[in-house]
Structures are given as structure tokens and as C-alpha cells.
Design a protein around this motif. Sequence first.
Motif, mmCIF file in Angstrom:
data_model
loop_
_atom_site.group_PDB
_atom_site.id
_atom_site.type_symbol
_atom_site.label_atom_id
_atom_site.label_comp_id
_atom_site.label_asym_id
_atom_site.label_seq_id
_atom_site.Cartn_x
_atom_site.Cartn_y
_atom_site.Cartn_z
ATOM 1 N N GLY B 107 60.571 54.701 -2.147
ATOM 2 C CA GLY B 107 59.458 54.136 -2.884
ATOM 3 C C GLY B 107 59.865 52.835 -3.558
ATOM 4 O O GLY B 107 61.040 52.595 -3.803
ATOM 5 N N ALA B 108 58.859 52.008 -3.825
ATOM 6 C CA ALA B 108 59.137 50.772 -4.547
ATOM 7 C C ALA B 108 58.081 50.614 -5.630
ATOM 8 O O ALA B 108 56.900 50.887 -5.397
ATOM 9 N N GLU B 137 56.815 52.909 5.969
ATOM 10 C CA GLU B 137 57.568 54.088 5.579
ATOM 11 C C GLU B 137 57.735 54.195 4.072
ATOM 12 O O GLU B 137 58.023 55.244 3.550
ATOM 13 N N ILE B 138 57.577 53.106 3.403
ATOM 14 C CA ILE B 138 57.871 53.102 1.978
ATOM 15 C C ILE B 138 56.571 53.171 1.170
ATOM 16 O O ILE B 138 55.581 52.532 1.507
ATOM 17 N N SER B 139 56.585 54.012 0.139
ATOM 18 C CA SER B 139 55.404 54.122 -0.719
ATOM 19 C C SER B 139 55.447 53.019 -1.767
ATOM 20 O O SER B 139 56.397 52.944 -2.544
ATOM 21 N N LEU B 140 54.429 52.192 -1.783
ATOM 22 C CA LEU B 140 54.425 51.056 -2.694
ATOM 23 C C LEU B 140 53.511 51.309 -3.895
ATOM 24 O O LEU B 140 52.401 51.824 -3.740
ATOM 25 N N THR B 196 55.082 62.139 2.381
ATOM 26 C CA THR B 196 55.692 61.424 3.505
ATOM 27 C C THR B 196 56.853 62.228 4.076
ATOM 28 O O THR B 196 57.003 62.351 5.289
ATOM 29 N N ALA B 197 57.676 62.775 3.178
ATOM 30 C CA ALA B 197 58.839 63.544 3.629
ATOM 31 C C ALA B 197 58.398 64.776 4.406
ATOM 32 O O ALA B 197 58.970 65.105 5.451
ATOM 33 N N ALA B 213 59.920 59.481 14.921
ATOM 34 C CA ALA B 213 59.157 59.843 13.746
ATOM 35 C C ALA B 213 60.042 60.240 12.582
ATOM 36 O O ALA B 213 59.627 60.200 11.433
ATOM 37 N N SER B 214 61.248 60.638 12.865
ATOM 38 C CA SER B 214 62.108 61.055 11.764
ATOM 39 C C SER B 214 62.490 59.816 10.989
ATOM 40 O O SER B 214 62.835 58.785 11.535
ATOM 41 N N ARG B 215 62.451 59.936 9.729
ATOM 42 C CA ARG B 215 62.446 58.751 8.920
ATOM 43 C C ARG B 215 63.728 58.682 8.110
ATOM 44 O O ARG B 215 64.149 59.635 7.494
ATOM 45 N N ARG B 216 64.259 57.506 8.141
ATOM 46 C CA ARG B 216 65.493 57.259 7.415
ATOM 47 C C ARG B 216 65.250 57.365 5.922
ATOM 48 O O ARG B 216 64.224 56.926 5.419
#
Lengths: 702, 238
Positions: B107-108, B137-140, B196-197, B213-216
Motif C-alpha cells: 500500500g501507499a 497491485e498496490i492499494s493507493l 487483494t491478498a 496472478a500470484s503477487r509479489r
Amino acid sequence: MAAAALDSGMKPLQKAMKLASVAIQLDAGNKHEEANLEYLRSINYISQALLEDAAAQKSEMVPVEVQKMLRLAEQCLERVKSFAGKRVERSSAEVTRATLSASSGTAASAPPEKTAPHGASTASLEPPTRHRRVLSEGRGNASPFLPPEIFQKLQTAELQETKKELTPIEEASRLNQKLRANFEVRLARLPPGQATQKTSLTLSLQRQMMENLIIAKARQDALHRKMEERRLRLQEEANRRFASSGAATPEEQEQRVLYASILEYEQDHDWPKLWKARLKKNPNDFSQVSGLVSHLLSCPEHPIVKLLKNLQYRIYDRLYPLVSRCPAADSPLAMKSSLSAHNLQTESYSFPPAAAAQSRAGHTHSLSTSLSPSLAPYHDHNANREEGPLGEAPSLDREDSFEDLEQFINLLSPGCDPKLEVESYILDLEERALKDHLAAIVKDIHNAIDRLSSLCLLSFECLNTAVAKDQCVASLEEAFFPPLWSPLLALFRKVHRERELSYETSVRLFRNTTPSDIGVASKLFPKETSEHGCYPYESAVMELRLICKELCPQRKLDCIVRTLRLICACAEEYRSFHDPESPPKTAAIGADDLLPILSYVALRTELPQLVSECAALEEFIHEGYLIGEEGYCLTSLQTELHFHLITEDVAVPTGTCVRTPRCCKMVSETTRLARVRGEARLGKWRSGGGISLSVRQDRRCR
Amino acid sequence: MKMVQTGMPAELKAFRMAAGGAGGGGGGRTYSFKVVLLGEGCVGKTSLVLRYCENKFNDKHITTLQASFLTKKLNIGGKRVNLAIWDTAGQERFHALGPIYYRDSNGAILVYDITDEDSFQKVKNWVKELRKMLGNEISLCIVGNKTDLEKERNVSVQEAEGYAESVGAKHYHTSAKLNKGIEELFLDLCKRMMETAQADERAKGNGASQSGASRRGVQIVDDEPQAAPATGGGCCSG
């Protein structure tokens, strides 16, 4: 020259025997030095006598006598040889120890002591931690690193010392040596001329020795058979455990073999069982884990330890040819020990031409050693591992390829100076080749640690929990890295030389700066520069300097964390000093404050190799740690190291230095480069390519 | 192709700050998220995060790195969440290396000062960069801070919220001074990161072939130490 002949009354043979007997007596009395001299004298005498006799008009010696003289000389020579052999062993151990102790800085000039108890446990693999000091003091041409053979010898020296049990054959040969020594003494005591008695003595010696050997051979064979049977049984057991599903990869097979040898070891030793029981009893006591692993590592006979040494050696062997000729590598470092301004300037200004000359001189050779991965992109370095040092391979068409290259470039750019073009092209190639080597070695190290840790988990199932596994890996790394760190760092420094040089430039630029010049808020450092030559954040600077003393990535990371904590503690202290009213512990140091202070602290350490140390840490720290405090600290330091030159909002101290146009250009260039690099890095990471990441991916996939 | 986190033992991912609390509570997992804090200097991001971590928890939750790096443990719907909050330097000269700070972030939080139009422009730049580098991928979270200075507002609410929606971010109004909106901001962010996870886990569970689809960066830690079975091929993991 007439020495032999003039010795009236005594026949040369008699004289020779007398001399030899003196030697033998000394030998028997363990006075090796003197005995050696006497043996040499006998040989000298004999050869002199024989020479004179041969040169004389008519020979005085009968052939039998000559034969006896020769045999005697042979025996003497034999003893001298064995002394010499011992001395070689000793001196190689001593040389390495001398290098080591010299490199530790204190005993640089002390001669190697003959009386040093060689092979004592003090000869443990202490790596040449501060070899650079030696380099910069001596300016010697000698490589700062031990040749791989000696590296290995040091490793095996440890092994041999602890070896207690002898095989039957070894036992017999010891026995025979004793017999032979007795025989020689007895022979020497014989009055001259008693040939028959001597023959009988010789015969009986031969008989005894032969018997000993035959008995030993039989025992050895029996033992071998038994061991072989056991080994097969254990191998089967190991195979069962691996749930063999038909075709196994070579790695799997190797692991099976290793596992079988571990089983074998465990049959001969009790401690693994004891430790297993102990861990079972206290499954939550994680100090036991490191206890177990460190005990394991103290047993040189254990297959895991043998594997560790072997893997270490292989990596050292790959590193050595890459770093052994790197006189340039210490250049940016000269700052550390000799910080006089004069020295610094000559050091850095003379550097580029010197480096160019260096690389020109080393082209033909270094090309062959360092280009191998890029010249042969599909070249399987795993296969190469067993064959010793890299780089021997592609030397065949070195000259041709060189000429081709030149022609090629001539065709491409007819207008330019071809020599220059070729040169920069080659430098570029070399740089890339080095990077490839580094990437391959990093990968090897990761694989090595993976192999070791999975073997540990195999043989001690009790380690198979999250925290225990973690501890186990940490302990293994602590054993694995130290002997390798300095050559490894040297390679990192070669690869990152440009960045180090530019960092060095800014260290020079900002040498006399105050924190405010770097952008530190004025409330976060004391106004008056204090007495006794102290400076703000000195404790943090001292702490960060210690990073070079640590030889293991995790410990280095801990050092960085301690540095940042100290910075925060100091900042808090300074702030409360400025504003005693505010409540204590307001904890207000955010990144806005932290990074400028860190810049200041890092510049103050005056250690350009921080750049390379951090680059290495990034490769070797488990990414699992990188989300937490350690990761934050490492990232902050890296940011600082990348951005030290970006000075838009920084007042360059007046008077201390004037920014030359060259510097300005460098600043903007570095900014641009860093930006590009930052993005490239991220891009790589996103695509899953890239050096470090492809390595990590590999690890994860296994 | 994205980074995958396939065979890496989840245990190794247990970062240190989580290790201390490993014993707490029943089964299930602990989510560990990295949240990066971005924004120009003086917009108040430090006080924002300090407010958040000080408020409910006592001092010992503040690490020795003070406000630069903070951790917080939460329990959301029975799931444990560890937050690692990374502050970044607002100064222009440190911006270019932002990527090494925000890589692997879940997240940011992008903070601007509602009285400072310029700081809002900076947020827009950050959003562009984050979306470019990390995709969706990142929640803003876009945060307008200093709502206590409403009278001096220079960034209109409509504009800010409209912009946030247009880039798939959520917008929040906070006042670090009055301690308003901060708790909601973090709670909301945590929920979104958990979603998201979980979506990732499902994707991973559905088909191993969908490795893309697996996310870093999703740090899922099984912290019940499980004795691994003694047999089978599992022994090769390292």
C-alpha cells in the motif's frame, strides 16, 4: 678440493660413514636442524670424493666401495628430502599465517616465527580482513589474496589436525618408519667393514617391513569390505528416504550420496543422537538450534562440514583469478588510512590514466580470464566448476577475436581513432564480463547455502520449523561467508568502481561540511562545534565504520541498523538540548530528517567501499527480512549512497572547496544515471529478470 | 512476467518484527504488509503516522527509528495484521530513488497539504510513477491533510476526490493536529490490502498455471511451527 684425499689414514668410505653416523645420531635425538646439516655435509663429502676419484688418472676406489658410497649418499639425501618436505609444509603454513597476521595490521613486518606451533588451532581460517592496509602501506605487487591452493591447504590443515584414527596401512607405515630409523641407528653403530652383519640387518629390516605391510593390507581390505557393505546398506536407506521416483537429477543423486555419508557418520558418532534428543526435549528453545549448528560446524569430519569447505573452496577458486590482479581496487580506499589532502588528490586525479594503462597492459590476459561468460553465453558454468579456475578455456582464439574486433570497429567508424574505440569497447566488454562473473558467483553462493541448509534439515529433522530453519541458515552463513568476504567484496568493488569513485569525490567535496550544509535541520545538531575535535553524530559514524570489520551479511546489516538507531538517539538528544521545554521522547525524526543526517554520517565515515558493501548486502540478505526495520535501514543507506551528489538544495561550503565544472558535470551525470538505474532496477524486478532477482527466483523455485 | 513467490518457504518471510508476537492466538495466519508513506516535506506525513501509532498504543510500539519506520499490529476480523510503515524523505533530491523504497509495497499513502496546491501536484506525480512501476497491485490512498486549516484550502475537495477516483485510489481527509480521519484511513487501507491478498491466494489456489496472478509482496506468514513430514520430496526445499 683435496679435503677427502688429505684426510690421511682414513678411506673415503669410512670417513663418509662416520659423517653419516653423526647425522643419524643427531636425527635420532630429534635435532633435525643439525642432523640436516650433517647429512648435507656427508653428501657433499661423498660427491666430492667421488668426483675426485673419477677425475683422477687412476681410480683408487674399488667399484663396491663406490656403490656403497652412492647408497649412503642416497640415504642421506632421502633424509634431507624428508626434512625439506616438512619444511615446505611448515613454511607454507607459516607464509599463510604470516600473511594473515600481517594483514591483521599489527605484525606486518615481523618475520615468520619458526617456533610457531604450526598446525595449531590458531591457524583457523581467519580471513585477511584488513589486507588493504597492507596493500596501501607496502604498495606491493603481491596479490592481497592467498592462492586457492593455500586457501584449501588452510582448510584441510584444520581437518588433518583433528584426525585421530589411522587406517591400518597408515599405522603400518608409521611402524615401518620407526623400524627404519632404528635400523639406521644400528647400522651407524656397526664398526666399519662388517658387511655380513649389515646385510643381515638390512634383510631383517626388509622382512619386518614387508610383514607389517602384508598384515596391514589384509586388515585394510577387511575393513574396506565391511565399510563398503555398510555404505551400501546406508545408501539404500537414504534412497528409501528420498522416495526414489525413478530418474533422479544429478543434484538429487549427489544429495543421496551425501545423506548416506551422513548416516554413516552418525553411526560412528554419538553426538548427533544426543543433540537430537536434546532438541526434542526443548522444541521451543531456539538457542539450542544455533548450539547444534555450531557444534556441527566444529566437527570437521562431518559430511556437511566437508561439503561446506569444498563449496567455499570452489567459490574462492572462482573469485581468485578475478580479484588477484586488482591493484586498482584499493585506490578509492587509500582515503581510509591516509587521509592527508595531498595523498588524496594525487590518488584520485592520477587515477584514470593509471587505470587505463593498467587495463591496456592487462588486456590480452584479462580478456581471456574475464570474458569467458560473455564470449560463451551458453557456457554452462556448473560444468566448469570442477575444472579449476575459470578462464583457461576460451584462450584459444583470443588473438584472432581481438583482431576481428579491431577490424570490425574500423569498418563501423572509419572517421574515429580506432585504437580509442577499441579500447573503450574492450573496457566495456570487460566491465560486462565482470558483472556476469559476479552474478554467477552470487548465484553459486546462494545455491551453496541452499544445499548446506537442506542437508542440515535432512539430517536433523528437528530443525524443520520456521524459526529453527532461519537460525540454521543464519549459523551456516556465519561460517560460510567470513573466509570469502574479502575477495568477494573486492569483486563487488571492481564492478562498482565508478560509483565508488564518484562517491569518493563527494566525500572529498564535503569533507569539512557541517550538518546544515547537507540539509540537516538546525535543531538536530549542536550549534557550537564542540571542543576536543568531536563532531556531531560521531558515535553513529564510528558505528558505521565498523561495518567493514564484520564478515557476514547479517552482521553487517545489524551494524547498519545500529547506526540508524544511534542517529535517532543522537538527534533526539540534540533536539531536546535545543528545546528543553518539549516533552522527552517526542519521537519526531521522520525520513525527512533522517536521510540528510544519514548522508552526513555516511560521508563522514570516508569509506567509499560502503557502496560495494551495500550492493553485496542487497544480494545476500534474505528478502524476507527486507520488509522490516533492517530493510528500511538498508534501503535508506542505499538511497543516501546513490544520492550523495544531488545537491540542488545543499549549500556547498564556501572556502573549503570550489566546484569545478567537472564536478558539476559529474553531479548532473550522476543524477541522471541514478535515475536511469533506479528505474532500470525496478523494471528488471518487475520483469523478473535482472541479476539478483533471477537468482532469488531460482532459489524460490527449488 | 511478474515476480513470483513460488517455492520460497513462507517461514523465511517472517520478518523480525513479527517474530516476537508469533505465539499469540489460535491458528490462521498473519498478514504482513508494507506501506510506504509519500509526500512533499511539510505536508505532515510524519505527524500523521505518529498520531496513528501513538494513539492507541503506548510508546513501546514506536521503534528505535522513531517516526521513520513504524510497525503496528492489528486484528481485523479475527485476522492478525502486521503493518510496516516506511516513511520516505520529502526532499526533491531523494525522489529519484523512490523505487527502492516502494518496491514490494502493498500500500501507499500519498499525503498532500490542502493549503498547498503544489503538494497536490506532487501527489499526482507519485501516482503516475507508482502506477507505472507497480500497476494495479498496490492499494493507493490519497490523503488531504491539515483539514483544520479548512479556511486556507487551496485544493478543492471535488478536484481531489475526482482525481483519486480516476486513478483507482481512495481519497481521505485527515487532520493530524485534531486526530481526525487517521484511524479510518489505516483501517480502510488494511482491509483493502487484505482483500487483494485473499484474491491472490484464491487465484493461486484455483490454478497453479496462473502464476502471473500470484503477487509479489503479499507476506503471508504461517506462524504455527509445523513439524514437516519426515518423508517425501519436501526435504529439498531450502
